[in-house]
Design an enzyme around this catalytic site. Structure first.
Site, short mmCIF file in Angstrom:
data_model
loop_
_atom_site.label_atom_id
_atom_site.label_comp_id
_atom_site.label_asym_id
_atom_site.label_seq_id
_atom_site.Cartn_x
_atom_site.Cartn_y
_atom_site.Cartn_z
N ASP A 185 39.69 -45.14 -61.92
CA ASP A 185 38.51 -46.00 -62.00
C ASP A 185 38.76 -47.36 -61.33
O ASP A 185 39.83 -47.58 -60.74
CB ASP A 185 38.10 -46.16 -63.47
CG ASP A 185 36.61 -46.23 -63.68
OD1 ASP A 185 35.89 -46.68 -62.76
OD2 ASP A 185 36.13 -45.82 -64.76
N ASP A 240 27.54 -45.28 -62.10
CA ASP A 240 27.55 -44.25 -63.14
C ASP A 240 26.17 -43.63 -63.30
O ASP A 240 25.15 -44.30 -63.26
CB ASP A 240 27.97 -44.86 -64.48
CG ASP A 240 29.44 -45.21 -64.53
OD1 ASP A 240 30.16 -44.87 -63.57
OD2 ASP A 240 29.86 -45.83 -65.52
#
Length: 555
Positions: A185, A240
């Site tokens: 991430d 996202d």
């Protein structure tokens, strides 16, 4: 998030070499020779100075888009060893492993709040009493692979220790534990340039000697698709996703134009699938279709252990999966998008082309293209193989379908002709994964038509005819709307074939089956609820509403 510094890397100068070390006397060049050499070499020097050499990842992994499961969308931080192992069990028992779902991926929150005295990451002992290595061993025993999560910053997005400046130490831990996939991430990145952080982990993974798929969750920043193939196996192109049509549509729009950057071992990633997490069945099917057409990773983000038959009918459609996993490795491209009516085309390794018709709008619409526009060579005829309903039709070149709101129709198109009529199949409901069935193998007129576990009997063998009939029992009996009824709730029964309009049906491109006389849909009574999709549930006519209990496919 602090924006990264976009400073250029400086080339490292070569160390000077003494003349004596060369074993020869070095004579100074004349000014004329020096100038001539500079004139000859200047273009070459400029070329290398202005164009750094690309470094291909080429780790031999992810030659087709990765498939599997990730806990985050459905569970957030509530990940446990039990959840991961139960999901691995279910991938095997449900047949999804055989469909290609290989990776069982742990997301954020798996670790303790701080590193140990030696600086190593520590799995949370309450969540993972057997450690990550124990979970990996269990997953591997099922013939599956384990994925894990970290962040290219000082902390993960949930605040656990990140891997920035610990890349080799953490990569060594992952390898020692038996990890096969890393989702990396972008949180708390301290403004360190993207490539510097992601290249560091790439090199650390390579140095372990263990094959680990590298998934860069970099959010689509810094035009990652332009450099991602040299660093990772897949890279997020978007923010996202969430379980809404608007979120899915936004990620689709961002990802669909990046086809030129994808290929075997290197994939654009519009984020995990939300199929099963709250969108409508039609919207779920659109997401799965579009992701497959775009050669995106198929990583489920739902609780598969409790997934409905309708959800599993989407995840398990082998024909659609085959488009995503095609060895040619081409991402589908958008050839038309007028008014939110999208046409995508994807060349396949055997010469076929996958065409997806996608309706972004809130009402049904006809979407059209041609075999030629889709990239097929000239032919006298083409077969339209519907990848969701599994029906086949022949066209001279036109490709057209009425597509429901937020829906898709997906074809595999090849040269030649084929048809569904005259062939015998089970007719399977998406909401139940059960077959259209004549009650108790009875043949008398008026016999109840129902759904039942598929068993291959003559009472489940449906033959569509050119006249629009759906015949059973080797063609002697037909599906029939009781009493020529045309209202919602009319029972569907077995009756001797007589050519009546109440025995004529249309197998539609969107997967519905409608009565010609009534215009209503063949419906499993009770809607999409699991309680209404048990063995023995009757069939009826009902207003078409997009429910999974009105969706059918030929087996």
């Amino acid at each position: 998030m602090t924006p990264p510094n976009r400073s250029r890397r400086r080339p490292v100068a070569a160390a000077p070499v003494a003349a004596s070390a060369l074993g020869a006397t070095v004579r100074p060049l004349s000014a004329t020779v020096t100038l001539s050499l500079l004139l000859v070499l200047a273009p070459v020097l400029l070329l290398f100075a202005g164009a750094p050499q690309a470094r291909a990842l080429d780790n031999g992994l992810a030659r087709t888009p990765p498939m599997g499961w990730n806990d985050w969308n459905a569970f957030g931080c509530n990940v446990t060893e039990q959840l991961v192992e139960q999901t691995a069990d279910y991938l095997v028992s449900s047949g999804l492993k055989d469909d290609g779902y290989t990776y069982v991926n742990i997301d954020d929150c798996w670790m303790s709040a701080s590193r140990d005295a030696n600086g190593n990451l520590v799995p949370d002992p309450a969540k993972f009493p057997d450690g990550i290595s124990g979970v990996a061993a269990y997953v591997h025993s099922k013939g599956l692979k384990l994925g894990i999560y970290e962040s290219a910053g000082t902390a993960t997005c949930a605040g656990y220790p990140g891997s920035l400046n610990h890349e080799q130490q953490d990569a060594d831990s992952f390898a020692a534990w038996g990890v096969d996939y890393l989702k990396y991430d972008n949180c708390n990145n301290q403004g360190v340039p993207y490539q510097q952080r992601y290249d560091a982990m790439r090199d650390a993974l390579a140095a372990t000697g263990r094959p680990i798929v590298f998934s860069m969750c970099e959010w689509g920043d810094d035009s990652v698709w332009t450099w991602g193939a040299a660093t990772g196996n897949l890279w997020r192109t978007t923010g996202d996703i969430n379980a809404s049509f608007s979120s899915m549509l936004s990620n689709f729009h961002t990802n669909v134009g990046l086809a030129q950057y994808a290929g075997p071992g290197a994939w654009n990633d519009p984020d995990m699938l939300e199929v099963g997490n709250g969108m409508s069945f039609t919207e779920d099917r659109s997401e799965f279709s579009l992701w497959a057409e775009m050669a995106a990773p198929l990583i489920s983000g739902t609780d598969l252990r409790s997934a409905s038959a309708a959800t599993l009918s989407l995840y398990g459609d082998k024909d659609v999966i085959a488009v995503d996993q095609d060895s040619l490795g081409k991402q589908g491209t958008e050839i038309s998008s007028s008014g939110g009516l999208d046409v995508l085309t994807k060349p396949l390794s055997n010469g076929d082309v996958a065409v997806t018709l996608f309706n972004e709008n809130s009402s049904a619409a006809t979407i059209s293209t041609t075999a030629s526009a889709a990239g097929l060579p000239a032919a006298a005829s083409y077969t339209l193989d519907n990848l969701w309903s599994h029906t086949k039709a022949t066209t001279s070149g036109a490709v057209s379908a009425t597509v429901p709101a937020h829906g898709t129709v997906m074809y595999r198109i090849s040269a030649g002709s084929a048809t569904t009529t005259g062939t015998t199949h089970p007719l399977i409901g998406a909401s139940s994964n059960r077959c259209v069935d004549a009650y108790d193998n009875q043949t008398a007129a008026g016999t109840k038509m129902e759904i039942w576990d598929c068993g291959g009997g003559a009472n489940q063998a449906v033959t569509p005819t050119a006249a629009g009939e759906l015949r059973l029992y080797n063609g002697t009996q037909c599906l029939d709307a009781d009493g020529n009824g045309t209202s919602a709730g009319t029972a569907v029964q077995l009756w001797s074939c007589n050519g009546g309009a109440n025995q004529q049906w249309k197998l539609n491109p969107d997967g519905t089956v409608t009565g010609v006389q009534s215009g209503l849909c063949l419906d499993v009574t009770g809607g999409d609820q699991a309680s209404g999709n048990v063995n023995g549930t009757a069939l009826e006519l009902w207003t078409c509403n997009g429910g999974a209990n009105q969706q059918w496919r030929l087996g």
